[in-house]
Scaffold this motif. Sequence first.
Motif, PDB file in Angstrom:
ATOM      1  N   THR A  83     -10.450 -13.173   3.135  1.00 31.72           N
ATOM      2  CA  THR A  83     -11.886 -13.262   3.312  1.00 31.72           C
ATOM      3  C   THR A  83     -12.519 -14.276   2.365  1.00 31.72           C
ATOM      4  O   THR A  83     -13.700 -14.596   2.509  1.00 31.72           O
ATOM      5  CB  THR A  83     -12.541 -11.895   3.066  1.00 31.72           C
ATOM      6  OG1 THR A  83     -12.295 -11.509   1.713  1.00 31.72           O
ATOM      7  CG2 THR A  83     -11.968 -10.838   4.000  1.00 31.72           C
ATOM      8  N   GLY A  84     -11.746 -14.741   1.365  1.00 30.67           N
ATOM      9  CA  GLY A  84     -12.335 -15.567   0.331  1.00 30.67           C
ATOM     10  C   GLY A  84     -13.042 -14.687  -0.685  1.00 30.67           C
ATOM     11  O   GLY A  84     -13.043 -13.447  -0.575  1.00 30.67           O
ATOM     12  N   PRO A  85     -13.677 -15.292  -1.687  1.00 35.66           N
ATOM     13  CA  PRO A  85     -14.304 -14.496  -2.755  1.00 35.66           C
ATOM     14  C   PRO A  85     -15.544 -13.732  -2.322  1.00 35.66           C
ATOM     15  O   PRO A  85     -15.963 -12.794  -3.005  1.00 35.66           O
ATOM     16  CB  PRO A  85     -14.652 -15.555  -3.809  1.00 35.66           C
ATOM     17  CG  PRO A  85     -14.807 -16.820  -3.024  1.00 35.66           C
ATOM     18  CD  PRO A  85     -13.802 -16.743  -1.913  1.00 35.66           C
ATOM     19  N   ASP A  86     -16.132 -14.104  -1.207  1.00 35.93           N
ATOM     20  CA  ASP A  86     -17.359 -13.445  -0.759  1.00 35.93           C
ATOM     21  C   ASP A  86     -17.034 -12.309   0.195  1.00 35.93           C
ATOM     22  O   ASP A  86     -17.094 -12.441   1.420  1.00 35.93           O
ATOM     23  CB  ASP A  86     -18.291 -14.454  -0.078  1.00 35.93           C
ATOM     24  CG  ASP A  86     -18.729 -15.560  -1.021  1.00 35.93           C
ATOM     25  OD1 ASP A  86     -18.922 -15.265  -2.218  1.00 35.93           O
ATOM     26  OD2 ASP A  86     -18.855 -16.711  -0.565  1.00 35.93           O
ATOM     27  N   HIS A  87     -16.663 -11.175  -0.386  1.00 36.87           N
ATOM     28  CA  HIS A  87     -16.367 -10.012   0.436  1.00 36.87           C
ATOM     29  C   HIS A  87     -17.085  -8.803  -0.161  1.00 36.87           C
ATOM     30  O   HIS A  87     -17.492  -8.798  -1.319  1.00 36.87           O
ATOM     31  CB  HIS A  87     -14.854  -9.757   0.504  1.00 36.87           C
ATOM     32  CG  HIS A  87     -14.192  -9.698  -0.843  1.00 36.87           C
ATOM     33  ND1 HIS A  87     -13.476 -10.750  -1.365  1.00 36.87           N
ATOM     34  CD2 HIS A  87     -14.150  -8.726  -1.773  1.00 36.87           C
ATOM     35  CE1 HIS A  87     -13.023 -10.424  -2.559  1.00 36.87           C
ATOM     36  NE2 HIS A  87     -13.417  -9.212  -2.830  1.00 36.87           N
ATOM     37  N   ALA A  88     -17.239  -7.773   0.662  1.00 38.19           N
ATOM     38  CA  ALA A  88     -17.982  -6.591   0.239  1.00 38.19           C
ATOM     39  C   ALA A  88     -17.182  -5.783  -0.772  1.00 38.19           C
ATOM     40  O   ALA A  88     -15.948  -5.695  -0.687  1.00 38.19           O
ATOM     41  CB  ALA A  88     -18.323  -5.736   1.457  1.00 38.19           C
ATOM     42  N   LEU A  89     -17.874  -5.181  -1.720  1.00 41.11           N
ATOM     43  CA  LEU A  89     -17.210  -4.363  -2.729  1.00 41.11           C
ATOM     44  C   LEU A  89     -16.410  -3.206  -2.116  1.00 41.11           C
ATOM     45  O   LEU A  89     -15.306  -2.905  -2.587  1.00 41.11           O
ATOM     46  CB  LEU A  89     -18.240  -3.834  -3.732  1.00 41.11           C
ATOM     47  CG  LEU A  89     -18.869  -4.877  -4.670  1.00 41.11           C
ATOM     48  CD1 LEU A  89     -19.921  -4.227  -5.563  1.00 41.11           C
ATOM     49  CD2 LEU A  89     -17.793  -5.539  -5.523  1.00 41.11           C
ATOM     50  N   PRO A  90     -16.919  -2.542  -1.066  1.00 39.23           N
ATOM     51  CA  PRO A  90     -16.114  -1.470  -0.468  1.00 39.23           C
ATOM     52  C   PRO A  90     -14.771  -1.962   0.066  1.00 39.23           C
ATOM     53  O   PRO A  90     -13.771  -1.240  -0.006  1.00 39.23           O
ATOM     54  CB  PRO A  90     -17.011  -0.954   0.661  1.00 39.23           C
ATOM     55  CG  PRO A  90     -18.396  -1.252   0.203  1.00 39.23           C
ATOM     56  CD  PRO A  90     -18.291  -2.575  -0.497  1.00 39.23           C
ATOM     57  N   ALA A  91     -14.729  -3.188   0.593  1.00 37.70           N
ATOM     58  CA  ALA A  91     -13.465  -3.734   1.080  1.00 37.70           C
ATOM     59  C   ALA A  91     -12.485  -3.939  -0.070  1.00 37.70           C
ATOM     60  O   ALA A  91     -11.284  -3.685   0.059  1.00 37.70           O
ATOM     61  CB  ALA A  91     -13.715  -5.063   1.804  1.00 37.70           C
ATOM     62  N   ARG A  92     -12.993  -4.389  -1.211  1.00 36.53           N
ATOM     63  CA  ARG A  92     -12.149  -4.586  -2.392  1.00 36.53           C
ATOM     64  C   ARG A  92     -11.605  -3.252  -2.890  1.00 36.53           C
ATOM     65  O   ARG A  92     -10.447  -3.134  -3.259  1.00 36.53           O
ATOM     66  CB  ARG A  92     -12.962  -5.273  -3.481  1.00 36.53           C
ATOM     67  CG  ARG A  92     -12.168  -5.768  -4.663  1.00 36.53           C
ATOM     68  CD  ARG A  92     -13.083  -6.315  -5.749  1.00 36.53           C
ATOM     69  NE  ARG A  92     -14.014  -7.304  -5.230  1.00 36.53           N
ATOM     70  CZ  ARG A  92     -14.994  -7.850  -5.950  1.00 36.53           C
ATOM     71  NH1 ARG A  92     -15.168  -7.468  -7.217  1.00 36.53           N
ATOM     72  NH2 ARG A  92     -15.813  -8.743  -5.413  1.00 36.53           N
TER      73      ARG A  92
END
Length: 222
Positions: A183-192
Amino acid sequence: MGVYDLTRASTRGLIASLCRPTVIGLENVPATGPFIVAANHLSFLDSVLTQALMPRPVAFFAKAEYFTGTGVKGAAMRTFFEGVGSIPVERGQQAASVAALKTLLDRLEDGSGIGIYPEGTRSRDGLLYRGRTGVGWLALTSGAPVVPVGLIGTENLQPAGKKWIKPQHFTMKVGRPLYFSKTGPDHALPARRQATDRVMDAIAELSGQERAGSYNQNKAEG
């Protein structure tokens, strides 16, 4: 034979002769391309053991003072840690900090293997603590597969607080790679968080440790 290969081969031979480790699942390490080794953390020696036994180079962080010592001992330590591919990090700089993660990301973008301890620090009580989300950030940002590793018994090689090393049998289990969408660095915190939890579940299955419901707050290093 390069310095890394020579250092790894000699270290692996020493480990094999003194500890006779059980190593399972090396075929799960990707033959090419970047990969992230995510392991539980029980001993100061975990990085050295993993780097020596893995079929491909794996770069872990190591304290910067290991690279700056003087005299014969300092030169020997610097040669060893450089030889196994360790990355110097200043004391007090968390492995999950932005700067540290970007250093690991650079290695992944070069097609290399890197190692990380999602717990952040060694477990002093043998529990597997909640994973910090740096591993999830790396996986989603880079798209590199995560190879979970369960270390069993390494705490007996050098008990916490002791300076001596006592050769002991230990086990290293390498699980199947976990793949995440890039996703690259711009992903949602819940996904992380979800990616990190999936990695920790895989580590727990390999190590057989009892799970802790909190983060490890120990200040132990290594």
